[in-house]
Motif scaffolding. Structure first.
Motif, short mmCIF file in Angstrom:
data_model
loop_
_atom_site.label_atom_id
_atom_site.label_comp_id
_atom_site.label_asym_id
_atom_site.label_seq_id
_atom_site.Cartn_x
_atom_site.Cartn_y
_atom_site.Cartn_z
N LEU A 119 -77.45 -37.69 78.99
CA LEU A 119 -77.17 -36.42 79.59
C LEU A 119 -75.90 -36.57 80.65
O LEU A 119 -75.04 -35.98 80.83
CB LEU A 119 -78.22 -35.89 80.05
N ILE A 120 -76.17 -37.77 81.59
CA ILE A 120 -75.38 -37.89 82.74
C ILE A 120 -73.81 -38.26 82.29
O ILE A 120 -72.76 -37.83 82.71
CB ILE A 120 -75.70 -38.82 83.44
N ASP A 121 -73.92 -38.95 81.11
CA ASP A 121 -72.39 -39.66 80.54
C ASP A 121 -71.94 -38.19 79.73
O ASP A 121 -70.74 -38.30 79.81
CB ASP A 121 -72.80 -40.61 79.52
N LEU A 122 -72.74 -37.46 79.34
CA LEU A 122 -72.06 -36.36 78.80
C LEU A 122 -71.26 -35.40 79.75
O LEU A 122 -70.30 -35.01 79.43
CB LEU A 122 -72.95 -35.61 77.76
N ILE A 123 -72.03 -35.30 80.69
CA ILE A 123 -71.45 -34.33 81.75
C ILE A 123 -70.44 -35.16 82.42
O ILE A 123 -69.22 -34.43 82.95
CB ILE A 123 -72.65 -34.18 83.01
N LEU A 124 -70.22 -36.41 82.52
CA LEU A 124 -69.02 -37.22 82.98
C LEU A 124 -68.06 -37.30 81.88
O LEU A 124 -66.90 -37.83 82.22
CB LEU A 124 -69.25 -38.64 83.29
#
Length: 235
Positions: A56-61
């Motif tokens: 999820l963090i990498d998707l947001i990034l």
């Protein structure tokens, strides 16, 4: 367990985007070996062993690798769950846009409204959200067809629609306005993040140049904003 699928729904290497025969081999529960991509020689999808929060963090990034993992390796077009995922995502997408219209209109309901008036008000808002989303998707699909020279394949267009809808997950932040009082600028901030996320998803799913994807998504979002302003004048 082997990831075996036909070409239309085969998994991909998240690094180079090439099709791979399988993502991993499972020898026993909890004991798997990640497979390497034959083209770039790197592990095809290391996200398989990652916690959801990392993904999820990498998707947001806006990492392309995370979007490839989500759109190609987690969601197979011929899986039994695909239709349910698509239908529920579409409903959530329309509901969130209906809530956005209501929020921009200062709230859909008045405490003095009768039940019939409330139902009629929400019917207009939902209809408006549906029209808004249909126009938006029409621009996305037309851009994919004529600008990106997408071949006419219903599965490919369903893939684009699902990618755009899922990449709009940041709209969920709009629900926070139900709990905390928020300024109208929140809507614009969310829209900017959704736009950038849609661009990455369209680039991944069409494997096209970023410039074309920026143009298509920006044009579609502008059309959606114009429809939204028109709807707010009617409500």
């Amino acid at each position: 367990m082997e990831g075996q699928n036909d070409a239309s729904s085969a998994p991909r290497c998240i690094g180079c985007g090439s099709l791979v025969r399988m993502l991993y081999v499972q020898y026993s529960p909890g004991n798997i070996r990640l497979m390497k991509c034959e083209k770039c020689k790197a592990v095809a999808d290391p996200y398989i062993e990652c916690e959801f929060m990392i993904i999820l963090i990498d998707l947001i990034l806006h990492k392309v690798e995370a979007y490839r993992h989500l759109l190609f390796n987690m969601l197979y077009l011929d899986s039994d769950a695909y239709k349910g995922i698509l239908q529920s995502s579409v409903l959530a997408y329309i509901f969130l846009d209906a809530y956005k219209i209501s929020f921009l209109n200062g709230g859909a309901l008045d405490s003095s409204d009768s039940l019939l008036s409330a139902i009629w008000c929400w019917a207009k808002i939902l209809t408006g959200a549906l029209v808004e989303d249909l126009v938006f998707m029409l621009f996305i699909l037309m851009g994919s067809k004529f600008v990106l020279n997408f071949s006419y394949n219903i599965e490919r267009y369903r893939e684009v629609i699902l990618a755009i809808i899922i990449s709009s997950y940041l709209k969920l932040f709009l629900l926070s306005t139900m709990v905390w009082e928020s300024p109208l600028s929140v809507i614009h901030i969310v829209n900017i993040f959704v736009l950038s996320s849609n661009i990455v998803a369209l680039r991944v799913v069409t494997q096209s140049q970023i410039g074309w994807c920026v143009g298509i998504c920006c044009l579609a979002h502008v059309a959606k904003i114009l429809i939204n302003h028109w709807l707010l004048q009617l409500l």
